[in-house]
Design an enzyme around this catalytic site. Structure first.
Site, PDB file in Angstrom:
ATOM      1  N   THR A  31       0.824  -1.214   0.000  1.00  0.00           N
ATOM      2  CA  THR A  31       0.000   0.000   0.000  1.00  0.00           C
ATOM      3  C   THR A  31       0.860   1.267   0.000  1.00  0.00           C
ATOM      4  O   THR A  31       2.050   1.227   0.306  1.00  0.00           O
ATOM      5  CB  THR A  31      -0.907   0.041   1.247  1.00  0.00           C
ATOM      6  OG1 THR A  31      -0.090   0.134   2.411  1.00  0.00           O
ATOM      7  CG2 THR A  31      -1.782  -1.201   1.336  1.00  0.00           C
ATOM      8  N   CYS A  32       0.204   2.379  -0.324  1.00  0.00           N
ATOM      9  CA  CYS A  32       0.897   3.670  -0.371  1.00  0.00           C
ATOM     10  C   CYS A  32       0.885   4.329   0.993  1.00  0.00           C
ATOM     11  O   CYS A  32       0.438   5.460   1.151  1.00  0.00           O
ATOM     12  CB  CYS A  32       0.230   4.586  -1.389  1.00  0.00           C
ATOM     13  SG  CYS A  32       0.319   3.915  -3.028  1.00  0.00           S
ATOM     14  N   ASP A  33       1.322   3.606   1.992  1.00  0.00           N
ATOM     15  CA  ASP A  33       1.416   4.166   3.339  1.00  0.00           C
ATOM     16  C   ASP A  33       2.767   3.733   3.879  1.00  0.00           C
ATOM     17  O   ASP A  33       3.069   2.535   3.884  1.00  0.00           O
ATOM     18  CB  ASP A  33       0.291   3.621   4.229  1.00  0.00           C
ATOM     19  CG  ASP A  33       0.238   4.328   5.573  1.00  0.00           C
ATOM     20  OD1 ASP A  33       1.319   4.564   6.169  1.00  0.00           O
ATOM     21  OD2 ASP A  33      -0.872   4.634   6.028  1.00  0.00           O
TER      22      ASP A  33
END
Ligand code: PLP
Length: 377
Positions: A324-326
């Site tokens: 994910t983009c975290d």
């Protein structure tokens, strides 16, 4: 461990995307091992560890009871065939209307850790049995649960006295020594506290009957853990030491120890890269991470065994991260994870010991990734 049944399932069904596969034979063996290790204790499976209906049905049919934390979990246990008298509402933090609903469904056993919660129960679940949770230090556990739940033993005395005064059945004391507890003496310290509550109330004529010894029984990840039998022996001698011949009824609530080793997650390597040409640590990105079910890698607490097709060949340290983009979605970085140098993009890996606390922790659609799929075979 990936059992032959799990490997056969993955080889023949070839499910796409990350998924958990749980082998019910392993759950059955775990249940029998707990029964054998602690023959005088009732087993309340902690539903939150993995509430798959197939698991709940198997355990209900084997005679297990259930520790639940919400009305939804109560209903899941009942749908699986458990009668209300085999279900405990073990969360110390409940809305009054949920207590009322559980009472309507027939639940008569509730956890508390303060007088405020006792008062809710007295109002909407009159006459029920309550047990008071005492704090533990969580020492020796890889996933401690200590501070949020429970009160000091002296306050437990007040809480249970108050319960009795309001017409409830002051039934006993509970504790949880922390999840993935590998120190066999942890139960001894908590049972000493439980005994203090029993003895103090007995002087006032309030006779408690039950000690709920919680969960904490481990699953094998990278390191060996003592077998259920060793826990049984340690707990039984601690019970004898503190309660002598007046042994109380006892309950255990295994979650991780019941299902952890029954499940394997199949995942795929999405990317292997470096942050600079001369870095010697590679970044390995899987199609599952903290938000896809591996939340217990938080603070690198739980370190799962990862199996690749290249095992046995030369390894090098990797940072392991999710898709994910975290930037919080990094699983192992402080202590890099050794993985084979020949691991390549597109390879499948198996993450073992993932039967507990994975599907229930996976986000619904963070970044559009679907929740962790699960197959129970
Ligand atoms: C989570 C929980 C358990 C299960 O703990 P494990 O360490 O997974 O065995 C048992 N009892 C209570 C009250 C819990 O909250």
């Amino acid at each position: 461990m990936a059992t032959q049944r799990i490997l056969d399932f993955l080889a023949t069904r070839r499910p796409t995307g990350p998924c958990l596969v749980v082998d019910l034979d392993v759950v059955r063996d775990n249940f029998c091992a707990f029964e054998k290790a602690l023959p005088d204790s009732k087993i309340y499976y902690a539903v939150k560890a993995n509430p798959a209906p197939e698991i709940l049905r198997l355990l209900a049919a084997m005679g297990s009871s259930f520790d639940t934390a919400s009305v939804a979990e109560v209903e899941m246990a009942m749908d699986a065939g458990a009668p209300a008298d085999r279900i405990s509402f073990g969360n110390t933090i409940k809305k009054e209307r949920d207590i009322a609903r559980a009472y309507q469904l027939g639940i008569r056993l509730f956890a508390v850790d303060c007088v405020e919660e006792v008062e809710k129960i007295a109002r909407v679940a009159p006459g029920s049995r309550v047990f008071c949770r005492v704090l533990t230090d969580g020492e020796g556990a890889e996933w401690p649960l200590s501070r949020k739940f429970g009160c000091v033993p002296a306050m437990a005395v007040d809480v249970l006295r108050h319960a009795k005064g309001l017409g409830l059945d002051a039934y006993g004391v509970s504790f949880h020594v922390g999840s993935q507890q590998t120190d066999l003496t942890a139960w001894d310290r908590a049972l000493a506290d439980a005994k203090v509550v029993f003895a103090t109330l007995a002087e006032e004529g309030i006779v408690l009957k039950m000690v709920n010894m919680g969960g904490g029984f481990p699953t094998r990840y990278l390191r060996d853990v003592p077998a259920a039998q060793a826990y049984g022996q340690a707990i039984f001698s601690a019970l004898r030491k503190h309660f002598g011949n007046a042994l109380p009824e006892t309950i255990i609530e295994p979650g991780r120890g019941m299902v952890g080793n029954a499940g394997v997650i199949k995942s795929e390597v999405v990317l292997i890269s470096k942050k600079a040409a001369n870095d010697n640590v590679r970044w390995v990105f899987l199609d599952i991470g903290k938000f896809g079910g591996l939340a217990e890698t938080m603070d690198e607490a739980i370190r799962y065994p990862i199996v690749t097709a290249h095992d046995g060949t030369e390894t090098a340290p990797c940072v392991l991260a999710g898709p994910t983009c975290d930037s919080a979605d990094v699983m192992y970085e402080k202590t890099p994870y050794p993985l084979p140098l020949s691991l390549t993009i597109g390879d499948e890996v198996l993450i073992e010991g993932t039967g507990a606390y994975t599907t229930t922790y996976s986000a619904v659609a963070f970044n559009g990734f679907e929740p962790l799929r699960s197959y129970v075979i």
